[in-house]
Design an enzyme around this catalytic site. Structure first.
Site, PDB file in Angstrom:
ATOM      1  N   ASP A  68       0.766  -1.410  -0.021  1.00 27.86           N
ATOM      2  CA  ASP A  68       0.312   0.106   0.087  1.00 27.86           C
ATOM      3  C   ASP A  68       1.099   1.393   0.346  1.00 27.86           C
ATOM      4  O   ASP A  68       2.466   1.297  -0.073  1.00 27.86           O
ATOM      5  CB  ASP A  68      -0.920   0.194   1.516  1.00 27.86           C
ATOM      6  CG  ASP A  68      -0.063  -0.062   2.301  1.00 27.86           C
ATOM      7  OD1 ASP A  68       0.703  -0.236   2.600  1.00 27.86           O
ATOM      8  OD2 ASP A  68      -0.922  -0.307   3.507  1.00 27.86           O
ATOM      9  N   ASN A 136      -7.256  -0.672  14.705  1.00 29.60           N
ATOM     10  CA  ASN A 136      -8.365  -0.247  14.234  1.00 29.60           C
ATOM     11  C   ASN A 136      -8.660  -1.848  13.963  1.00 29.60           C
ATOM     12  O   ASN A 136     -10.181  -1.908  12.693  1.00 29.60           O
ATOM     13  CB  ASN A 136      -8.891   0.450  13.625  1.00 29.60           C
ATOM     14  CG  ASN A 136      -8.537   0.910  12.329  1.00 29.60           C
ATOM     15  OD1 ASN A 136      -8.215   0.396  11.785  1.00 29.60           O
ATOM     16  ND2 ASN A 136      -9.289   2.032  11.607  1.00 29.60           N
ATOM     17  N   HIS A 138      -7.579  -2.726  10.810  1.00 34.18           N
ATOM     18  CA  HIS A 138      -7.198  -2.594   8.992  1.00 34.18           C
ATOM     19  C   HIS A 138      -5.430  -2.795   9.193  1.00 34.18           C
ATOM     20  O   HIS A 138      -4.848  -3.375   9.419  1.00 34.18           O
ATOM     21  CB  HIS A 138      -6.907  -1.179   8.914  1.00 34.18           C
ATOM     22  CG  HIS A 138      -5.344  -0.666   9.162  1.00 34.18           C
ATOM     23  ND1 HIS A 138      -5.093   0.804   9.914  1.00 34.18           N
ATOM     24  CD2 HIS A 138      -4.080  -0.580   8.795  1.00 34.18           C
ATOM     25  CE1 HIS A 138      -4.555   0.844  10.915  1.00 34.18           C
ATOM     26  NE2 HIS A 138      -3.254   0.327   9.611  1.00 34.18           N
ATOM     27  N   GLU A 143      -9.451  -0.656   5.101  1.00 34.06           N
ATOM     28  CA  GLU A 143     -10.321  -0.341   6.611  1.00 34.06           C
ATOM     29  C   GLU A 143     -11.941  -0.332   7.586  1.00 34.06           C
ATOM     30  O   GLU A 143     -12.155  -1.242   6.394  1.00 34.06           O
ATOM     31  CB  GLU A 143     -10.225   1.395   6.622  1.00 34.06           C
ATOM     32  CG  GLU A 143      -9.333   2.252   6.403  1.00 34.06           C
ATOM     33  CD  GLU A 143      -8.496   2.524   7.168  1.00 34.06           C
ATOM     34  OE1 GLU A 143      -8.614   1.437   8.819  1.00 34.06           O
ATOM     35  OE2 GLU A 143      -7.017   3.498   7.591  1.00 34.06           O
TER      36      GLU A 143
END
Length: 237
Positions: A68, A136, A138, A143
């Protein structure tokens, strides 16, 4: 349910991960490795670079794909995933001609995602995907959401992602993310998931709860048959 391999500290985690990757490359010398950036896998990459300096033939045929990128950052921004991967692994091993990466400032976002998706279609599947665990849940910039995108796409970054330590070195705030999708990761032959530090305890507990939900994308890795989850004691306590 995933069973983590718990090691004493970050150095032990990194050493074990590097040894595992070396063993994998001995089995599959032309393996396609998909690599996350960030502080957790950094030491593993440094150890691989050291191993490559001592044994150059180990990396003669492997290929690297960047997982990414922070979108909107200048290519020379020190906070880019590209900058970290190049300095820690790609450049020390001389692998620039076998390294494929998202551009952090493409002129056409959808065309850039299509470029990476088409390359992976021609050259995949990924043999081993090296991942970290976001606070979180991800993985990459996949996400939490009601629906997760399967392949390379433009991602809206969460506030959690925008507080990532990598961005402390940035000259500007990223405006989006570019990432492979969850299907790309789940189609990998192997997943190496690295989790380090007390800050990741709650995320790791949720990862290991057994619940699978798109609201915590890493939980989908429980559907993969070949995940090696390595964490240090600080994360596992």
């Amino acid at each position: 349910m995933l069973e983590p391999l718990v090691l004493a500290d970050y150095e032990a985690l990194s050493q074990h991960a590097a040894h595992w990757l070396v063993a994998r490359l001995r089995e599959q010398p032309a393996a396609l490795l998909c690599l996350a950036a960030g502080s957790t896998p950094l030491r593993t990459y440094e150890l691989l670079a050291q191993r490559g300096a001592a044994e150059p033939t180990l990396f003669e045929r492997c290929r690297l794909l960047k997982l990414d990128e922070w979108g909107g950052l200048e290519p020379d921004d020190p906070a880019t995933c590209d900058a970290q991967l190049r300095s820690s692994l790609v450049s020390p091993l001389g692998l620039s001609d076998r390294y494929v990466a998202f551009d952090s400032q493409p002129q056409n976002l959808e065309a850039e995602c299509e470029r990476i998706a088409e390359w992976l279609k021609r050259n995949g599947p990924i043999d081993t995907c090296v991942l970290g665990l976001g606070l979180n849940g991800h993985v990459g910039f996949n996400e939490p959401a009601d629906l997760l995108r399967p392949h390379a796409h433009v991602a809206t970054l969460s506030e959690s992602s925008l507080t990532h330590a990598m961005l402390r070195r940035s000259m500007r705030r990223p405006t989006y993310g570019l990432t492979l999708g969850m299907a790309d990761l789940l189609q990998s032959q192997h997943v190496l998931l690295l989790v380090s530090g007390a800050a990741k305890r709650d995320a790791l507990k949720r990862m290991l709860s057994g619940q699978i939900t798109t609201d915590f994308p890493a939980s989908l890795l429980q559907l993969h048959r070949n995940v090696l989850l390595i964490c240090d004691a600080a994360a596992a306590e």
